[in-house]
Scaffold this motif. Structure first.
Motif, PDB file in Angstrom:
ATOM      1  N   UNK A  67       0.810  -1.219   0.000  1.00 58.14           N
ATOM      2  CA  UNK A  67       0.000   0.000   0.000  1.00 58.14           C
ATOM      3  C   UNK A  67       0.844   1.269   0.000  1.00 58.14           C
ATOM      4  N   UNK A  68       2.176   1.126  -0.056  1.00 59.53           N
ATOM      5  CA  UNK A  68       3.071   2.286  -0.012  1.00 59.53           C
ATOM      6  C   UNK A  68       3.589   2.629  -1.395  1.00 59.53           C
ATOM      7  N   UNK A  69       3.764   3.916  -1.646  1.00 59.43           N
ATOM      8  CA  UNK A  69       4.250   4.393  -2.935  1.00 59.43           C
ATOM      9  C   UNK A  69       5.731   4.076  -3.132  1.00 59.43           C
ATOM     10  N   UNK A  70       6.490   4.120  -2.054  1.00 60.95           N
ATOM     11  CA  UNK A  70       7.923   3.815  -2.083  1.00 60.95           C
ATOM     12  C   UNK A  70       8.382   3.581  -0.649  1.00 60.95           C
ATOM     13  N   UNK A  71       9.675   3.556  -0.420  1.00 61.91           N
ATOM     14  CA  UNK A  71      10.153   3.268   0.933  1.00 61.91           C
ATOM     15  C   UNK A  71       9.975   4.429   1.916  1.00 61.91           C
ATOM     16  N   UNK A  72       9.364   5.529   1.493  1.00 61.50           N
ATOM     17  CA  UNK A  72       9.076   6.644   2.398  1.00 61.50           C
ATOM     18  C   UNK A  72       7.864   6.351   3.279  1.00 61.50           C
ATOM     19  N   UNK A  73       7.069   5.346   2.895  1.00 59.88           N
ATOM     20  CA  UNK A  73       5.857   5.016   3.643  1.00 59.88           C
ATOM     21  C   UNK A  73       4.634   5.807   3.213  1.00 59.88           C
ATOM     22  N   UNK A  74       4.772   6.678   2.229  1.00 60.00           N
ATOM     23  CA  UNK A  74       3.638   7.463   1.728  1.00 60.00           C
ATOM     24  C   UNK A  74       2.691   6.530   0.972  1.00 60.00           C
ATOM     25  N   UNK A  75       1.381   6.615   1.248  1.00 62.65           N
ATOM     26  CA  UNK A  75       0.423   5.742   0.552  1.00 62.65           C
ATOM     27  C   UNK A  75       0.417   5.976  -0.963  1.00 62.65           C
ATOM     28  N   UNK A  76       0.096   4.931  -1.697  1.00 65.94           N
ATOM     29  CA  UNK A  76      -0.018   5.014  -3.154  1.00 65.94           C
ATOM     30  C   UNK A  76      -1.176   5.927  -3.553  1.00 65.94           C
ATOM     31  N   UNK A  77      -1.067   6.485  -4.755  1.00 64.15           N
ATOM     32  CA  UNK A  77      -2.148   7.289  -5.318  1.00 64.15           C
ATOM     33  C   UNK A  77      -3.139   6.375  -6.022  1.00 64.15           C
ATOM     34  N   UNK A  78      -4.414   6.619  -5.815  1.00 65.14           N
ATOM     35  CA  UNK A  78      -5.480   5.859  -6.453  1.00 65.14           C
ATOM     36  C   UNK A  78      -5.830   6.502  -7.792  1.00 65.14           C
ATOM     37  N   UNK A  79      -6.132   5.683  -8.769  1.00 65.60           N
ATOM     38  CA  UNK A  79      -6.545   6.152 -10.092  1.00 65.60           C
ATOM     39  C   UNK A  79      -8.073   6.128 -10.159  1.00 65.60           C
ATOM     40  N   UNK A  80      -8.674   7.257 -10.527  1.00 68.36           N
ATOM     41  CA  UNK A  80     -10.127   7.311 -10.641  1.00 68.36           C
ATOM     42  C   UNK A  80     -10.579   6.564 -11.890  1.00 68.36           C
ATOM     43  N   UNK A  81     -11.518   5.632 -11.712  1.00 65.68           N
ATOM     44  CA  UNK A  81     -12.080   4.883 -12.836  1.00 65.68           C
ATOM     45  C   UNK A  81     -13.360   5.544 -13.309  1.00 65.68           C
ATOM     46  N   UNK A  82     -14.220   5.935 -12.386  1.00 66.68           N
ATOM     47  CA  UNK A  82     -15.478   6.570 -12.739  1.00 66.68           C
ATOM     48  C   UNK A  82     -16.672   5.742 -12.311  1.00 66.68           C
ATOM     49  N   UNK A  83     -17.613   5.544 -13.245  1.00 68.21           N
ATOM     50  CA  UNK A  83     -18.868   4.868 -12.915  1.00 68.21           C
ATOM     51  C   UNK A  83     -18.774   3.353 -13.089  1.00 68.21           C
ATOM     52  N   UNK A  84     -19.897   2.676 -12.813  1.00 67.84           N
ATOM     53  CA  UNK A  84     -19.933   1.217 -12.872  1.00 67.84           C
ATOM     54  C   UNK A  84     -19.634   0.691 -14.274  1.00 67.84           C
ATOM     55  N   UNK A  85     -20.102   1.358 -15.301  1.00 66.77           N
ATOM     56  CA  UNK A  85     -19.835   0.904 -16.667  1.00 66.77           C
ATOM     57  C   UNK A  85     -18.343   0.956 -16.973  1.00 66.77           C
ATOM     58  N   UNK A  86     -17.671   1.994 -16.523  1.00 65.22           N
ATOM     59  CA  UNK A  86     -16.219   2.096 -16.706  1.00 65.22           C
ATOM     60  C   UNK A  86     -15.506   0.991 -15.931  1.00 65.22           C
ATOM     61  N   UNK A  87     -15.982   0.699 -14.737  1.00 60.61           N
ATOM     62  CA  UNK A  87     -15.392  -0.372 -13.928  1.00 60.61           C
ATOM     63  C   UNK A  87     -15.534  -1.718 -14.627  1.00 60.61           C
ATOM     64  N   UNK A  88     -16.685  -1.963 -15.243  1.00 52.74           N
ATOM     65  CA  UNK A  88     -16.892  -3.218 -15.974  1.00 52.74           C
ATOM     66  C   UNK A  88     -15.860  -3.379 -17.083  1.00 52.74           C
ATOM     67  N   UNK A  89     -15.584  -2.311 -17.797  1.00 51.64           N
ATOM     68  CA  UNK A  89     -14.583  -2.344 -18.872  1.00 51.64           C
ATOM     69  C   UNK A  89     -13.195  -2.555 -18.270  1.00 51.64           C
ATOM     70  N   UNK A  90     -12.906  -1.837 -17.202  1.00 49.99           N
ATOM     71  CA  UNK A  90     -11.590  -1.879 -16.569  1.00 49.99           C
ATOM     72  C   UNK A  90     -11.234  -3.281 -16.085  1.00 49.99           C
ATOM     73  N   UNK A  91     -12.207  -3.996 -15.516  1.00 54.41           N
ATOM     74  CA  UNK A  91     -11.944  -5.321 -14.931  1.00 54.41           C
ATOM     75  C   UNK A  91     -12.171  -6.467 -15.916  1.00 54.41           C
ATOM     76  N   UNK A  92     -12.702  -6.179 -17.095  1.00 54.84           N
ATOM     77  CA  UNK A  92     -13.109  -7.210 -18.061  1.00 54.84           C
ATOM     78  C   UNK A  92     -14.175  -8.130 -17.481  1.00 54.84           C
ATOM     79  N   UNK A  93     -14.751  -7.754 -16.351  1.00 53.47           N
ATOM     80  CA  UNK A  93     -15.808  -8.515 -15.675  1.00 53.47           C
ATOM     81  C   UNK A  93     -15.408  -9.968 -15.429  1.00 53.47           C
TER      82      UNK A  93
END
Length: 108
Positions: A67-93
């Motif tokens: 869950x860390x971006x690097x050895x600094x311990x800073x959390x990773x950045x999340x990428x916005x996917x959007x709505x449920x239809x976009x999520x379906x495409x993103x995951x290939x269901x």
């Protein structure tokens, strides 16, 4: 972060729950799959927060955690996917992550 803790679902072989500071603000739930290696790990996570779906890669080397971006311990950045239809495409269901999201959302 809202007062209510998000639901965390692990569909992988090893538990690697995120620290609360590593989740998107106002996160309702997160589903993740983490697969450990010898000195590294891989995986991915999807979250629902602020009416949108989010994605983060959990792959890492031995110097820092999933869950860390690097050895600094800073959390990773999340990428916005959007709505449920976009999520379906993103995951290939397909796969255990999608299966858990379908269960959470009550989809068939």
């Amino acid at each position: 972060m809202s007062n209510k803790s998000p639901k965390i679902y692990n569909v992988g072989t090893e538990e690697q729950d995120p620290p609360l500071g590593a989740l998107p603000e106002n996160c309702k739930w997160v589903v993740y799959e983490y697969i450990p290696g010898n000195y590294e790990g891989s995986g991915e996570a999807y979250a629902f927060a602020n009416g949108k779906y989010w994605y983060v890669c959990l792959s890492h080397c031995s110097r820092y955690g999933a869950w860390e971006n690097d050895d600094s311990g800073i959390p990773r950045d999340w990428e916005e996917i959007g709505d449920l239809e976009a999520l379906k495409i993103y995951t290939n269901q397909t796969g255990p992550l999608w299966d858990k999201i379908k269960e959470i959302k009550g989809l068939k």
